[in-house]
Scaffold this active site. Sequence first.
Site, PDB file in Angstrom:
ATOM      1  N   ALA A  79       0.816  -1.218   0.000  1.00 24.14           N
ATOM      2  CA  ALA A  79       0.000   0.000   0.000  1.00 24.14           C
ATOM      3  C   ALA A  79       0.851   1.269   0.000  1.00 24.14           C
ATOM      4  O   ALA A  79       0.416   2.297  -0.510  1.00 24.14           O
ATOM      5  CB  ALA A  79      -0.939  -0.007   1.197  1.00 24.14           C
ATOM      6  N   THR A  80       2.043   1.214   0.562  1.00 26.14           N
ATOM      7  CA  THR A  80       2.902   2.396   0.513  1.00 26.14           C
ATOM      8  C   THR A  80       3.157   2.759  -0.950  1.00 26.14           C
ATOM      9  O   THR A  80       3.015   3.921  -1.355  1.00 26.14           O
ATOM     10  CB  THR A  80       4.235   2.135   1.237  1.00 26.14           C
TER      11      THR A  80
ATOM     12  N   ASN B 155      -5.828   3.126  10.688  1.00 27.64           N
ATOM     13  CA  ASN B 155      -5.042   2.033  11.261  1.00 27.64           C
ATOM     14  C   ASN B 155      -4.848   2.146  12.769  1.00 27.64           C
ATOM     15  O   ASN B 155      -4.730   1.144  13.458  1.00 27.64           O
ATOM     16  CB  ASN B 155      -3.681   1.937  10.559  1.00 27.64           C
TER      17      ASN B 155
ATOM     18  N   GLN C 226      -6.732  -0.782   5.542  1.00 28.87           N
ATOM     19  CA  GLN C 226      -7.265  -1.383   6.766  1.00 28.87           C
ATOM     20  C   GLN C 226      -8.699  -1.869   6.597  1.00 28.87           C
ATOM     21  O   GLN C 226      -9.211  -2.588   7.455  1.00 28.87           O
ATOM     22  CB  GLN C 226      -7.213  -0.379   7.930  1.00 28.87           C
TER      23      GLN C 226
ATOM     24  N   SER D 125      -3.218  -3.816   0.577  1.00 32.57           N
ATOM     25  CA  SER D 125      -1.984  -4.543   0.854  1.00 32.57           C
ATOM     26  C   SER D 125      -2.290  -5.926   1.403  1.00 32.57           C
ATOM     27  O   SER D 125      -3.112  -6.072   2.319  1.00 32.57           O
ATOM     28  CB  SER D 125      -1.168  -3.740   1.872  1.00 32.57           C
TER      29      SER D 125
ATOM     30  N   THR E 212       9.296  -7.018 -12.838  1.00 32.87           N
ATOM     31  CA  THR E 212       8.852  -8.405 -12.900  1.00 32.87           C
ATOM     32  C   THR E 212       7.854  -8.677 -11.785  1.00 32.87           C
ATOM     33  O   THR E 212       8.102  -8.331 -10.631  1.00 32.87           O
ATOM     34  CB  THR E 212      10.066  -9.346 -12.773  1.00 32.87           C
TER      35      THR E 212
ATOM     36  N   CYS F  57       2.395   4.120  14.737  1.00 35.78           N
ATOM     37  CA  CYS F  57       3.166   3.882  13.528  1.00 35.78           C
ATOM     38  C   CYS F  57       4.551   4.475  13.586  1.00 35.78           C
ATOM     39  O   CYS F  57       5.358   4.328  12.681  1.00 35.78           O
ATOM     40  CB  CYS F  57       2.415   4.349  12.301  1.00 35.78           C
TER      41      CYS F  57
HETATM   42  C1  LIG Z   1      -0.133  -0.756   6.579  1.00 34.47           C
HETATM   43  C2  LIG Z   1      -0.743   0.421   5.934  1.00 34.47           C
HETATM   44  C3  LIG Z   1      -0.136   1.030   4.826  1.00 34.47           C
HETATM   45  C4  LIG Z   1       1.186   0.561   4.289  1.00 34.47           C
HETATM   46  O1  LIG Z   1       1.064  -0.670   3.658  1.00 34.47           O
HETATM   47  P1  LIG Z   1       2.362  -1.522   3.255  1.00 34.47           P
HETATM   48  O2  LIG Z   1       1.829  -2.544   2.336  1.00 34.47           O
HETATM   49  O3  LIG Z   1       2.884  -2.071   4.532  1.00 34.47           O
HETATM   50  O4  LIG Z   1       3.307  -0.596   2.581  1.00 34.47           O
HETATM   51  C5  LIG Z   1      -0.768   2.108   4.254  1.00 34.47           C
HETATM   52  N1  LIG Z   1      -1.935   2.574   4.731  1.00 34.47           N
HETATM   53  C6  LIG Z   1      -2.543   2.025   5.791  1.00 34.47           C
HETATM   54  C7  LIG Z   1      -3.843   2.589   6.278  1.00 34.47           C
HETATM   55  C8  LIG Z   1      -1.965   0.936   6.428  1.00 34.47           C
HETATM   56  O5  LIG Z   1      -2.573   0.395   7.491  1.00 34.47           O
END
Ligand SMILES: *Cc1c(COP(=O)(O)O)cnc(C)c1O
Length: 406
Positions: free
Chosen positions: A75-76, A155, A183, A203, A244, A330
């Site tokens: 998600a990052t 989160n 989340q 994610s 890839t 966090c």
């Molecule tokens: C964990 C999280 C992320 C980051 O996700 P990753 O896949 O660990 O990079 C981004 N946004 C929220 C709300 C999260 O809980």
Amino acid sequence: MTLKLPIYMDHNATTPIDSRVLEAMMPDLTDKFGNAASRSHSFGHAAEAAVEESREKVAKLIGAEAKAIVFTSGATEGDNLAIKGVAEMYADKGNHIITSMTEHKAVIDSCKKLQHHGCDVTWIKPDQFGRVSPDDVANAITDKTILISIMAANNEVGTINPIAEIGAIARKHNVLFHCDATQAVGKVPIDVDAMSIDLLSLSAHKFYGPKGVGALYVRRRGPRVRLTSQMDGGGHERGMRSGTLNVPGIVGLGAAAELASAEMTCEASRLTALRDRLQSGIMDKLDHVKLNGHPTERLAGTVNLSFAYVEGESMMMKMKNIAVSSGSACTSASLEPSHVLASMDVPDELAHNSIRFSLGRSTTEEEVDYAAEKVVTAVNELRQLSPLYEMAQEGVDISKMDWNNK
Ligand SMILES: *Cc1c(COP(=O)(O)O)cnc(C)c1O
């Protein structure tokens, strides 16, 4: 059944891989090792077929069409690609972005970087429960607004935002809507069409899939969203994300999505009951405990509590065999209080004394009862040593807090 220690109550940080997900991934970690971009042989075809099957499963979980799913490393990356990709692609149209103060760092820091490069960012302040008001979003829109980025669920406190309302506002004003749903996906129903979401990050490791894989939903029609790629190379994923493909990871994400689609409803009601049991197990036995987050519009497994007159760190020491997050969930490495709690006007001292319990698929009633008892004992012991607590007991009003007393 005996209780196995330590107990994991930090599912919002990451979840273990479900054994069924691992099983689904095994062939792709071993014999089916082909590169999904290899068009000239069966190894490549098998990998590609596995990826496309996962694309369908992920799409189904969020009510999307498969072609609109772009696989990422998590998600990052999805947040960065959505926000920076839109800002660059639509720079001619405007330079204004609307987001909120409760977003994950991946959104906040992407917006801050753009701000540094000349974008105008409006940071919406949530209400005391951490909820973003659709009216505030509507009022912030200007003719330069190109993107609204608001998370589905937070989160740290678990608060769920009114995403469909915010999406409707974005659509009405012809502004793209990105939602960090990391989340929420797999925990609450998400439908990109019903919620007018144009871009959505998710994610795998937040819902029992492997780490290092995720997806960005990018709407293909009504409107068609274009993005400037942030990773250039072989032109994978419709040119939006070269590199890839992580085939085993993607297969794991697909398996996790399929399980979530099937089990989400049941799991959410089970977790809500456990969450409420934990919450009342603590709050019925202790005074001066504040619930951070929305009382009802909240993720099933999340309870974030502030314990007055108790040092968060000392509490964590007394609960060593319960894995939770404290204070600044966090940014545990820093001493800054959580930006989320600060935006909700939780005073610094209470933000520092907050603990986030996040329950998940493997959490049992036994674990919840054990944790509640440990917390109550720890708080009572620590308060015995606190002069401030003694004063409070004697009726000295040392703060005008809105205590959530029982
Ligand atoms: C964990 C999280 C992320 C980051 O996700 P990753 O896949 O660990 O990079 C981004 N946004 C929220 C709300 C999260 O809980």
